[in-house]
Design an enzyme around this catalytic site. Structure first.
Site, PDB file in Angstrom:
ATOM      1  N   ASP A   1       3.796   0.172  12.633  1.00  0.00           N
ATOM      2  CA  ASP A   1       4.547   0.037  13.891  1.00  0.00           C
ATOM      3  C   ASP A   1       3.581  -0.264  15.042  1.00  0.00           C
ATOM      4  OD1 ASP A   1       3.394   2.529  14.128  1.00  0.00           O
ATOM      5  OD2 ASP A   1       5.246   3.606  14.601  1.00  0.00           O
ATOM      6  N   SER A   2       2.271  -0.261  14.741  1.00  0.00           N
ATOM      7  CA  SER A   2       1.267  -0.721  15.708  1.00  0.00           C
ATOM      8  C   SER A   2       1.539  -2.181  16.101  1.00  0.00           C
ATOM      9  CB  SER A   2      -0.146  -0.598  15.114  1.00  0.00           C
ATOM     10  OG  SER A   2      -0.198  -1.157  13.812  1.00  0.00           O
TER      11      SER A   2
ATOM     12  N   ASP B   1       6.235   0.585   7.847  1.00  0.00           N
ATOM     13  CA  ASP B   1       6.193   1.793   8.679  1.00  0.00           C
ATOM     14  C   ASP B   1       7.576   2.016   9.312  1.00  0.00           C
ATOM     15  OD1 ASP B   1       4.768   3.854   9.757  1.00  0.00           O
ATOM     16  OD2 ASP B   1       3.599   2.628  11.148  1.00  0.00           O
TER      17      ASP B   1
ATOM     18  N   LYS C   1       6.243   4.166   5.083  1.00  0.00           N
ATOM     19  CA  LYS C   1       5.401   5.231   5.646  1.00  0.00           C
ATOM     20  C   LYS C   1       6.201   5.976   6.715  1.00  0.00           C
ATOM     21  CE  LYS C   1       1.800   4.494   8.551  1.00  0.00           C
ATOM     22  NZ  LYS C   1       2.198   5.294   9.729  1.00  0.00           N
TER      23      LYS C   1
ATOM     24  N   GLU D   1      -4.878  10.619  10.310  1.00  0.00           N
ATOM     25  CA  GLU D   1      -5.343   9.885  11.494  1.00  0.00           C
ATOM     26  C   GLU D   1      -6.038  10.822  12.471  1.00  0.00           C
ATOM     27  OE1 GLU D   1      -2.614   7.092  13.230  1.00  0.00           O
ATOM     28  OE2 GLU D   1      -3.922   6.750  14.975  1.00  0.00           O
TER      29      GLU D   1
HETATM   30  O1  KIV Z   1       1.038   1.611  12.637  1.00  0.00           O
HETATM   31  C1  KIV Z   1      -0.098   1.632  12.146  1.00  0.00           C
HETATM   32  O2  KIV Z   1      -0.851   0.665  12.195  1.00  0.00           O
HETATM   33  C2  KIV Z   1      -0.514   2.864  11.485  1.00  0.00           C
HETATM   34  C3  KIV Z   1      -1.939   2.941  11.037  1.00  0.00           C
HETATM   35  C4  KIV Z   1      -2.757   3.298  12.200  1.00  0.00           C
HETATM   36  C5  KIV Z   1      -2.120   3.891   9.911  1.00  0.00           C
HETATM   37  O3  KIV Z   1       0.244   3.764  11.351  1.00  0.00           O
END
Ligand code: KIV
Length: 293
Positions: free
Chosen positions: A57-58, A96, A126, A195
């Protein structure tokens, strides 16, 4: 050579599965995970032989420019998942679940996870959170969708609590993280992202649970490492976290290319002879004679 690390053009290269993750831990082989949000970078990561690609979700921050990960939606992430899926032939692709797409009830969580698999082509999802999301993790795993846990700094809620703070600095925090990891393991996760957890506590968790730990800012003893692609290639203008290593300066390369393009257009240097299309000679002669009349 490790089966999971064979290059993409090797006909014997196997697809990485959830089972490979657990096997890699037992065989002491480190797991490599990277985020991707599009077809070209997913294809490159897959060809290089990374074990897993996370559609994080980044994406909301590094691609869409949101201030944090809270605004990003399922509808925004699903097309991204499909593009990544098209580029990834061998790596395990994980989606995610965004903020408020799984927390309300196990039923809603199952529905969202199902969309990531059915519409997004993801092989696993995730979920951020520890003990408080165990019931949700259990419900999703029970119907057959593999779940990757995520504890330590969980950006979706960290933002609401005033920012990213390193986790596991004291014994109370360490006890909570270990309890979270155990509870996720019991709920059926196939791995846990840690994290920004202190290296000492990440090591204890890694030795305590049977599933692999994937660290991001959590030191050297995790079973694998994940980085946000834009951090490792230097393509996020806002900042690079202390724990991320920048392997290349793609921002600088793009900037240089655009400066050169701008200067060449303004100075009449681009396009050159090799970039133009030409008429056949006879057609050109006709055009010339018409213009003379
Ligand atoms: O959203 C993301 O990129 C993440 C990673 C930092 C593990 O959750």
């Amino acid at each position: 050579m490790d089966e999971e690390l064979k290059p993409a053009n090797d006909p014997d290269r196997k697809e990485v599965s959830v089972a490979s993750f657990v096997r890699m831990k037992s065989e002491n082989r480190r797991i490599v995970m990277v985020t991707s949000y599009d077809y070209p970078t997913a294809s490159i990561a897959d060809a290089v032989g990374v074990d897993s690609i996370l559609v994080g979700d980044s994406y909301g921050m590094v691609v869409l420019g949101y201030e944090n990960t809270i605004p990003v939606t399922v509808e925004e992430l699903l097309p991204v998942c499909r593009a990544v899926r098209r580029g990834a032939a061998h790596s395990l692709v994980i989606g995610d679940l965004p903020f408020m797409s799984f927390q309300v009830s196990p039923e809603e969580a199952i529905r969202t996870a199902g969309r990531f698999v059915k519409e997004g082509g993801m092989e696993a999802v995730k979920i951020e959170g520890g003990t408080e999301v165990s019931e949700i993790v259990e419900s999703i795993s029970r119907i057959g969708i593999p779940v990757l846990g995520h504890i330590g700094v969980t950006p979706q809620t960290a933002t609401l609590h005033g920012g990213y703070r390193i986790q596991g600095r004291n014994v109370d925090s360490s006890d909570k993280l270990i309890a979270d990891a155990k509870s996720l393991e019991e709920a059926g996760v196939f791995g846990i992202v840690l994290e920004m957890v202190t290296e000492e506590v990440a090591k204890v968790i890694t030795e305590t649970v049977s599933v692999p730990t994937i660290g991001i800012g959590s030191g050297r003893f995790c079973n694998g490492q994940v980085l946000v692609l834009h951090d490792l290639i230097g393509l996020y203008p806002s900042f690079t976290p202390k724990f991320a290593k920048r392997y290349v300066d793609v921002s600088g390369t793009i900037k240089q290319a655009l400066q050169n393009f701008t200067a060449e257009v303004r100075n009449g240097i681009f396009p050159e002879e090799q970039h133009v299309f030409r008429m056949d000679e006879d057609q050109r002669a006709k055009l010339d004679s018409k213009r003379k009349i």
